[in-house]
Design a protein around this motif. Sequence first.
Motif, PDB file in Angstrom:
ATOM      1  N   CYS A  68       1.331   7.988  10.329  1.00  0.00           N
ATOM      2  CA  CYS A  68       1.755   6.723   9.732  1.00  0.00           C
ATOM      3  C   CYS A  68       2.800   6.055  10.610  1.00  0.00           C
ATOM      4  CB  CYS A  68       2.359   6.951   8.350  1.00  0.00           C
ATOM      5  SG  CYS A  68       1.180   7.603   7.162  1.00  0.00           S
ATOM      6  N   ASN A  69       2.733   4.757  10.636  1.00  0.00           N
ATOM      7  CA  ASN A  69       3.755   3.987  11.334  1.00  0.00           C
ATOM      8  C   ASN A  69       4.189   2.839  10.439  1.00  0.00           C
ATOM      9  OD1 ASN A  69       5.352   2.883  13.471  1.00  0.00           O
ATOM     10  ND2 ASN A  69       3.731   1.377  13.777  1.00  0.00           N
ATOM     11  N   TYR A  70       5.440   2.924   9.999  1.00  0.00           N
ATOM     12  CA  TYR A  70       6.014   1.882   9.146  1.00  0.00           C
ATOM     13  C   TYR A  70       7.009   1.089   9.967  1.00  0.00           C
ATOM     14  CZ  TYR A  70       9.825   0.143   6.120  1.00  0.00           C
ATOM     15  OH  TYR A  70      10.803  -0.623   5.537  1.00  0.00           O
ATOM     16  N   ASP A  71       7.012  -0.210   9.838  1.00  0.00           N
ATOM     17  CA  ASP A  71       8.088  -0.987  10.464  1.00  0.00           C
ATOM     18  C   ASP A  71       8.262  -2.327   9.755  1.00  0.00           C
ATOM     19  OD1 ASP A  71      10.195  -1.424  12.137  1.00  0.00           O
ATOM     20  OD2 ASP A  71       9.024  -1.493  13.981  1.00  0.00           O
ATOM     21  N   LEU A  72       9.469  -2.860   9.917  1.00  0.00           N
ATOM     22  CA  LEU A  72       9.758  -4.199   9.410  1.00  0.00           C
ATOM     23  C   LEU A  72       9.384  -5.186  10.500  1.00  0.00           C
ATOM     24  CD1 LEU A  72      13.415  -3.509   8.208  1.00  0.00           C
ATOM     25  CD2 LEU A  72      11.521  -4.036   6.673  1.00  0.00           C
ATOM     26  N   GLU A  79      19.085 -10.764   8.848  1.00  0.00           N
ATOM     27  CA  GLU A  79      19.476 -10.730  10.244  1.00  0.00           C
ATOM     28  C   GLU A  79      18.316 -10.147  11.051  1.00  0.00           C
ATOM     29  OE1 GLU A  79      23.430  -9.373  12.652  1.00  0.00           O
ATOM     30  OE2 GLU A  79      23.459 -10.086  10.606  1.00  0.00           O
ATOM     31  N   ARG A  80      17.840 -10.847  12.085  1.00  0.00           N
ATOM     32  CA  ARG A  80      16.637 -10.416  12.801  1.00  0.00           C
ATOM     33  C   ARG A  80      16.709  -8.937  13.167  1.00  0.00           C
ATOM     34  NH1 ARG A  80      15.010 -10.041  18.378  1.00  0.00           N
ATOM     35  NH2 ARG A  80      12.765 -10.288  18.573  1.00  0.00           N
ATOM     36  N   LYS A  81      15.633  -8.226  12.907  1.00  0.00           N
ATOM     37  CA  LYS A  81      15.561  -6.824  13.283  1.00  0.00           C
ATOM     38  C   LYS A  81      14.919  -6.738  14.656  1.00  0.00           C
ATOM     39  CE  LYS A  81      13.193  -2.577  12.665  1.00  0.00           C
ATOM     40  NZ  LYS A  81      12.424  -2.675  13.914  1.00  0.00           N
ATOM     41  N   LYS A  82      15.561  -5.963  15.525  1.00  0.00           N
ATOM     42  CA  LYS A  82      14.990  -5.789  16.855  1.00  0.00           C
ATOM     43  C   LYS A  82      13.591  -5.190  16.717  1.00  0.00           C
ATOM     44  CE  LYS A  82      16.275  -3.391  20.894  1.00  0.00           C
ATOM     45  NZ  LYS A  82      16.761  -2.034  21.025  1.00  0.00           N
ATOM     46  N   PRO A  83      12.583  -5.769  17.365  1.00  0.00           N
ATOM     47  CA  PRO A  83      11.232  -5.213  17.207  1.00  0.00           C
ATOM     48  C   PRO A  83      11.157  -3.765  17.688  1.00  0.00           C
ATOM     49  CG  PRO A  83      11.155  -7.377  18.251  1.00  0.00           C
ATOM     50  CD  PRO A  83      12.598  -6.980  18.209  1.00  0.00           C
ATOM     51  N   GLY A  84      10.271  -3.016  17.106  1.00  0.00           N
ATOM     52  CA  GLY A  84      10.108  -1.608  17.473  1.00  0.00           C
ATOM     53  C   GLY A  84      10.819  -0.720  16.475  1.00  0.00           C
ATOM     54  N   PRO A  85      10.261   0.485  16.262  1.00  0.00           N
ATOM     55  CA  PRO A  85      10.797   1.363  15.219  1.00  0.00           C
ATOM     56  C   PRO A  85      12.166   1.957  15.575  1.00  0.00           C
ATOM     57  CG  PRO A  85       8.962   2.414  16.375  1.00  0.00           C
ATOM     58  CD  PRO A  85       9.074   1.039  16.925  1.00  0.00           C
ATOM     59  N   ALA A 123      10.959  -8.789   3.208  1.00  0.00           N
ATOM     60  CA  ALA A 123      11.647  -7.649   2.595  1.00  0.00           C
ATOM     61  C   ALA A 123      12.641  -8.081   1.532  1.00  0.00           C
ATOM     62  CB  ALA A 123      12.368  -6.841   3.676  1.00  0.00           C
ATOM     63  N   ASP A 124      12.480  -7.536   0.341  1.00  0.00           N
ATOM     64  CA  ASP A 124      13.462  -7.730  -0.729  1.00  0.00           C
ATOM     65  C   ASP A 124      13.601  -6.426  -1.502  1.00  0.00           C
ATOM     66  OD1 ASP A 124      15.215  -8.758  -2.560  1.00  0.00           O
ATOM     67  OD2 ASP A 124      13.708  -9.819  -3.731  1.00  0.00           O
ATOM     68  N   ALA A 125      13.926  -5.353  -0.773  1.00  0.00           N
ATOM     69  CA  ALA A 125      14.057  -3.992  -1.303  1.00  0.00           C
ATOM     70  C   ALA A 125      12.698  -3.433  -1.729  1.00  0.00           C
ATOM     71  CB  ALA A 125      15.046  -3.921  -2.448  1.00  0.00           C
ATOM     72  N   GLY A 126      12.620  -2.116  -1.738  1.00  0.00           N
ATOM     73  CA  GLY A 126      11.365  -1.465  -2.130  1.00  0.00           C
ATOM     74  C   GLY A 126      10.279  -1.557  -1.081  1.00  0.00           C
ATOM     75  N   THR A 127      10.663  -1.680   0.193  1.00  0.00           N
ATOM     76  CA  THR A 127       9.631  -1.860   1.220  1.00  0.00           C
ATOM     77  C   THR A 127       8.825  -0.586   1.448  1.00  0.00           C
ATOM     78  OG1 THR A 127      11.143  -1.339   3.025  1.00  0.00           O
ATOM     79  CG2 THR A 127      10.933  -3.661   2.417  1.00  0.00           C
ATOM     80  N   ARG A 128       9.501   0.583   1.399  1.00  0.00           N
ATOM     81  CA  ARG A 128       8.738   1.813   1.675  1.00  0.00           C
ATOM     82  C   ARG A 128       7.748   2.085   0.547  1.00  0.00           C
ATOM     83  NH1 ARG A 128      13.858   5.371   2.333  1.00  0.00           N
ATOM     84  NH2 ARG A 128      14.530   3.270   2.784  1.00  0.00           N
ATOM     85  N   THR A 129       8.158   1.762  -0.696  1.00  0.00           N
ATOM     86  CA  THR A 129       7.263   2.041  -1.821  1.00  0.00           C
ATOM     87  C   THR A 129       6.093   1.054  -1.806  1.00  0.00           C
ATOM     88  OG1 THR A 129       8.670   0.710  -3.278  1.00  0.00           O
ATOM     89  CG2 THR A 129       9.058   3.073  -3.258  1.00  0.00           C
TER      90      THR A 129
END
Lengths: 235, 270
Positions: A68-72, A79-85, A123-129
């Motif tokens: 599995c590969n999860y990422d935002l 605030e911008r998330k740097k790309p990549g896990p 994303a507004d919390a609960g992203t992994r679920t």
Amino acid sequence: MTKSSFKRIDGRKSNELRPITAKVGIIPNADGSALFAFGNTIAIAAVYGPRQLHPQHKQNPTKAFLRCNYDLMSFSVSERKKPGPNRRAQEISKVTEWALAPVLDLDSFPGTVIDVQIYILQADAGTRTAGINAASMALAHAGIPMKDLVCSVAAGKQDKELIVDLTKEEEDFKEGEGATDFAIAKVANSDEYTLLQLDGKIQPNIVSDVLELVNGACKEIYEAQKKALKEVVKK
Amino acid sequence: MAMEITNLSKDNLKKMFKEGKRFDGRSLLDFREIEISSNVSNKAEGSARVKLGKTEVVVGIKLGVGEPYPDSPDKGNLTVSADLLPLASPRFELGPPDFPAIELPRLVDRLIRHSDIIDLGKLVIKEGEKVWTVYIDVYPINDDGGLIDASAIGALVALRGAIIPELDENGKVDYDKKSKKKFPLNEDSIPISLSFFKLGDSIILDPTREEEEACDARITYGISKVGKEYMINSCQKNGEIILTTEEINHMMKAIPEKYDSIMGKLKKYI
């Protein structure tokens, strides 16, 4: 367990989920794909495989390897998330594997890999679920033999009140005992749990109440997943 | 490379656990002997060495001046890291961290952070501009299982003995000047880690390396006690298995008693 007088920031009841969106078959290239949203949290997932695993020395001769590969997505958060896990994403990828693998018949596909790609659009919390719910549907859509779907939701506490499916605003609650985020996944049709991940403050003797709350919420999630899967079969 | 555990020893262990037995005579939820020394490195702002049976870890605390995170201008920073040194086990290798090396410090970080043992609000030098960054660094010296729980104890003991270094007139840290400034701790909250391991239908605590390798899953809890109330501050399940409601309840029941028994052993060190 829950008092009806308690009002949440967005007016929901303690055991009320945000509106669910569930769609299957959103990525034509993938063997299976799905979208799952809790309100403003949107996750998409694609499954590729079972397919040959390279390099060969990573193959397991007795069963398929679930990867599995999860990422935002970089723009999915304020605030911008740097790309990549980053390390958080790597950890979530792992717990997602552990949440999904127990329902999959991995033994039927020795030497292969099943790739599950999960991305968060918003994303507004609960992203992994949300990601686990999307992935579970995508795996079913890909036709991987599964003994059941996996349903996942975060429960939590606001001070002393137990609530389900927290928003970011609820997660950031600071008063009293503060906020607790308890991400749980379960096998849809049995009281068996495949993800337990918690941050915050919760008394051991109320964990069984949390599980009950989650069981109720997961029934709704399961119905939404099933409905979306049936719709795609009809087409 | 180290040998992986054979199916034969795994089956043996499974059978023994079922009968409530272990090779070293402990019962399933017993911890090994804990031996602790503090101030093991005099350049560190706080440090400790923890032995849990044959497992040994060293934890050191360093403080540096840094900028606060934008979302917490009125708080100091906390960073936990771990380096699984090839010194400590034939299984560890040099190079970029693999998943266990990423997970261990994250678990220690979360149980420390959410227990509120560190009063981060008191680690501000100038609000919004300058704060103390607390580095908790974990080095295993010998891995014979139970590294996470041992590391958490090490972090706790090191924190309890830590000091804040002096700043010179230019606001630079003077590490050589002896400081007696106590590190701001919340005395009411003492977090530890309890990692349960599952093999077959059995659940054990504090495994040796061999037991740990045989087990199918690990569930780590960060536990603290506030007044008379036990609190779970963090939890993570590791492993491709299912947990039943019964198994979860079993762990919940064991947590208070285990917390108190470990605290009894730690008392004289903290």
